[in-house]
Motif scaffolding. Structure first.
Motif, PDB file in Angstrom:
ATOM      1  N   UNK A  51     -28.887 -14.940   6.881  1.00  0.00           N
ATOM      2  CA  UNK A  51     -27.944 -14.285   5.968  1.00  0.00           C
ATOM      3  C   UNK A  51     -28.665 -14.103   4.635  1.00  0.00           C
ATOM      4  N   UNK A  52     -27.934 -13.798   3.579  1.00  0.00           N
ATOM      5  CA  UNK A  52     -28.568 -13.509   2.292  1.00  0.00           C
ATOM      6  C   UNK A  52     -29.278 -14.709   1.687  1.00  0.00           C
ATOM      7  N   UNK A  53     -28.988 -15.909   2.195  1.00  0.00           N
ATOM      8  CA  UNK A  53     -29.521 -17.126   1.587  1.00  0.00           C
ATOM      9  C   UNK A  53     -30.326 -17.996   2.529  1.00  0.00           C
ATOM     10  N   UNK A  54     -30.402 -17.652   3.817  1.00  0.00           N
ATOM     11  CA  UNK A  54     -31.013 -18.550   4.790  1.00  0.00           C
ATOM     12  C   UNK A  54     -31.935 -17.799   5.750  1.00  0.00           C
ATOM     13  N   UNK A  55     -32.966 -18.509   6.170  1.00  0.00           N
ATOM     14  CA  UNK A  55     -33.877 -18.046   7.223  1.00  0.00           C
ATOM     15  C   UNK A  55     -33.842 -19.070   8.351  1.00  0.00           C
ATOM     16  N   UNK A  56     -33.784 -18.584   9.569  1.00  0.00           N
ATOM     17  CA  UNK A  56     -33.838 -19.450  10.742  1.00  0.00           C
ATOM     18  C   UNK A  56     -35.262 -19.423  11.292  1.00  0.00           C
ATOM     19  N   UNK A  57     -35.822 -20.591  11.577  1.00  0.00           N
ATOM     20  CA  UNK A  57     -37.193 -20.705  12.050  1.00  0.00           C
ATOM     21  C   UNK A  57     -37.178 -21.319  13.450  1.00  0.00           C
ATOM     22  N   UNK A  58     -37.894 -20.664  14.383  1.00  0.00           N
ATOM     23  CA  UNK A  58     -37.933 -21.102  15.781  1.00  0.00           C
ATOM     24  C   UNK A  58     -39.394 -21.281  16.187  1.00  0.00           C
ATOM     25  N   UNK A  59     -39.727 -22.440  16.795  1.00  0.00           N
ATOM     26  CA  UNK A  59     -41.076 -22.653  17.306  1.00  0.00           C
ATOM     27  C   UNK A  59     -40.997 -23.502  18.562  1.00  0.00           C
ATOM     28  N   UNK A  99     -37.774 -25.847  19.097  1.00  0.00           N
ATOM     29  CA  UNK A  99     -37.151 -26.394  17.902  1.00  0.00           C
ATOM     30  C   UNK A  99     -36.659 -25.235  17.047  1.00  0.00           C
ATOM     31  N   UNK A 100     -35.508 -25.414  16.437  1.00  0.00           N
ATOM     32  CA  UNK A 100     -35.004 -24.385  15.524  1.00  0.00           C
ATOM     33  C   UNK A 100     -34.226 -25.056  14.400  1.00  0.00           C
ATOM     34  N   UNK A 101     -34.340 -24.476  13.219  1.00  0.00           N
ATOM     35  CA  UNK A 101     -33.594 -24.980  12.074  1.00  0.00           C
ATOM     36  C   UNK A 101     -33.449 -23.854  11.062  1.00  0.00           C
TER      37      UNK A 101
END
Length: 392
Positions: A51-59, A99-101
């Motif tokens: 969203x406008x304030x968050x990035x989701x990271x997946x590895x 993993x994702x966060x």
């Protein structure tokens, strides 16, 4: 000797593409056979705009079980680091642990991140974030439907990397078969990270019919179905929809989103949805006899009137494997499904609205600069084949 060196120099780009192809395939085979010690990074991080304030990271790592606790630390320049973790592993099998966060709220212009456990660092990266930036160009590289065309996708990504985009936009169908773990490795993540794009360039992602997960788990792609976000102090506002879901809840969300101040105050309003409302090229047998003309019909019947009434500027789609761009009732429509899937050449409908067409592989660069939205389309060789400037 000089002749050989000259030939190699002339063929350097071709050699790079085939080297990437072979390396990606070989790496996957080595991991699949268990030849790599436990705890290694199997998939480099992919960044998804949440969203406008968050990035989701997946590895992903290569072990089905691990005693190590995975963490992610991030910070903007001159800010104190923030650590997230331990992050819960998603164990798919003995060689695939995901993993994702999410990180945020993000306030800085440049964000550094570090993926690590208690003993060592697995990888690190940096990405740019333009929530508050309005006085410099913002470049977005857009594509869709690479599916099983890995060699073509790698070739396009080499061109994309040379343009140095700040963001990626993918309008769906990243792979051909959603449950196939090999395809997620070789046909999507590895090509993106080979050129350093996935780890450093947040991606605006819309789910397609081939990468649709009926369980809504979405292990390798963005975790939710529809969303919105803004860039450049609200100058550009994106709405991302899911054409797989003919749901009243998505209708209600969209109508509410079109009434928000973030949408109304934006200079440019862009919708991303996989199936285009005005599709023209498809397999005739499937279109007429298998009723595939009815796929996601609600996008045209219910959403297009909303787009027109609310002042949407651009609608970006994939699904159709070629390129078309045209205007209808004040809205620009772009079909950009040429990142690797077999090209569609047979026309099943004529809407009489598309002024630019290309039956070849391609990607699009969208640039916000000086209160204008510049749309440029490039072919597999990096040659510009279409351009339009959208002013507000």
């Amino acid at each position: 000797m000089c002749t050989t060196l000259f030939i190699l120099y002339c063929l350097r780009h071709v050699i790079l593409i085939y080297w990437a192809f072979l390396k990606i395939k070989l790496d996957n085979a080595v991991f699949d056979r268990g030849y790599v010690p436990c705890g290694r990074l199997r998939k480099q991080p992919i960044l998804y705009v949440y969203d406008s304030d968050h990035v989701e990271i997946v590895w992903e790592t290569n072990c089905g079980t691990t005693d190590r606790q995975m963490q992610l630390t991030y910070h903007a320049k001159e800010e104190q680091p923030i650590t997230i973790g331990p992050i819960e592993p998603i164990v798919l099998d003995r060689y695939h642990t995901v993993y994702r966060t999410k990180i945020g709220p993000i306030e800085g212009r440049e964000i550094d991140y570090l993926i690590h456990d208690e003993q060592r660092t697995l990888t690190k990266g940096t990405f740019q974030w333009h929530k508050h930036t309005q006085d410099e160009p913002i470049r977005i590289a857009a594509m869709a439907d690479n599916q099983f065309g890995m060699l073509t996708f790698v070739s396009l990504l080499r061109q994309v990397a040379s343009k140095k985009p700040h963001y990626l936009l993918h309008a769906g169908d990243a792979i051909q078969n959603y449950p196939d773990l090999r395809q997620w490795q070789t046909d999507f993540v590895a090509p993106l990270t080979f050129f350093g794009l996935g780890q450093t360039t947040p991606m605006i992602y819309a789910h397609g019919n081939h990468d649709f997960d009926g369980t809504s788990r979405y292990v390798y792609s963005r975790s939710s179905n529809w969303f919105s976000f803004s860039l450049a102090q609200g100058a550009i506002h994106f709405i991302v929809l899911d054409s797989n879901l003919d749901w009243e809840s998505q209708d209600d969300w969209l109508q509410a989103e079109l009434e928000t101040e973030a949408f109304k105050q934006a200079q440019f309003r862009i919708v991303v949805v996989h199936v285009p409302p005005f599709l023209e090229y498809w397999d005739p047998e499937a279109w007429f006899n298998l009723q595939q003309s009815e796929w996601s019909r609600f996008v045209k019947d219910r959403y297009v009137p909303l787009f027109e009434a609310s002042g949407v500027d651009v609608v970006i789609s994939g699904h159709q494997h070629n390129y078309e761009r045209g205007e209808r009732n004040g809205v620009q429509y772009g079909i950009i499904g040429g990142a690797g899937g077999d090209l569609d050449r047979e026309q099943v409908k004529d809407w009489g609205m598309y002024e630019a067409k290309l039956f070849d592989f391609h990607f699009v660069m969208i640039e916000l600069v000086n209160n204008s939205l510049i749309w440029e389309t490039f072919d597999l060789h990096g040659q510009r084949v279409d351009r339009v400037v959208i002013k507000k």
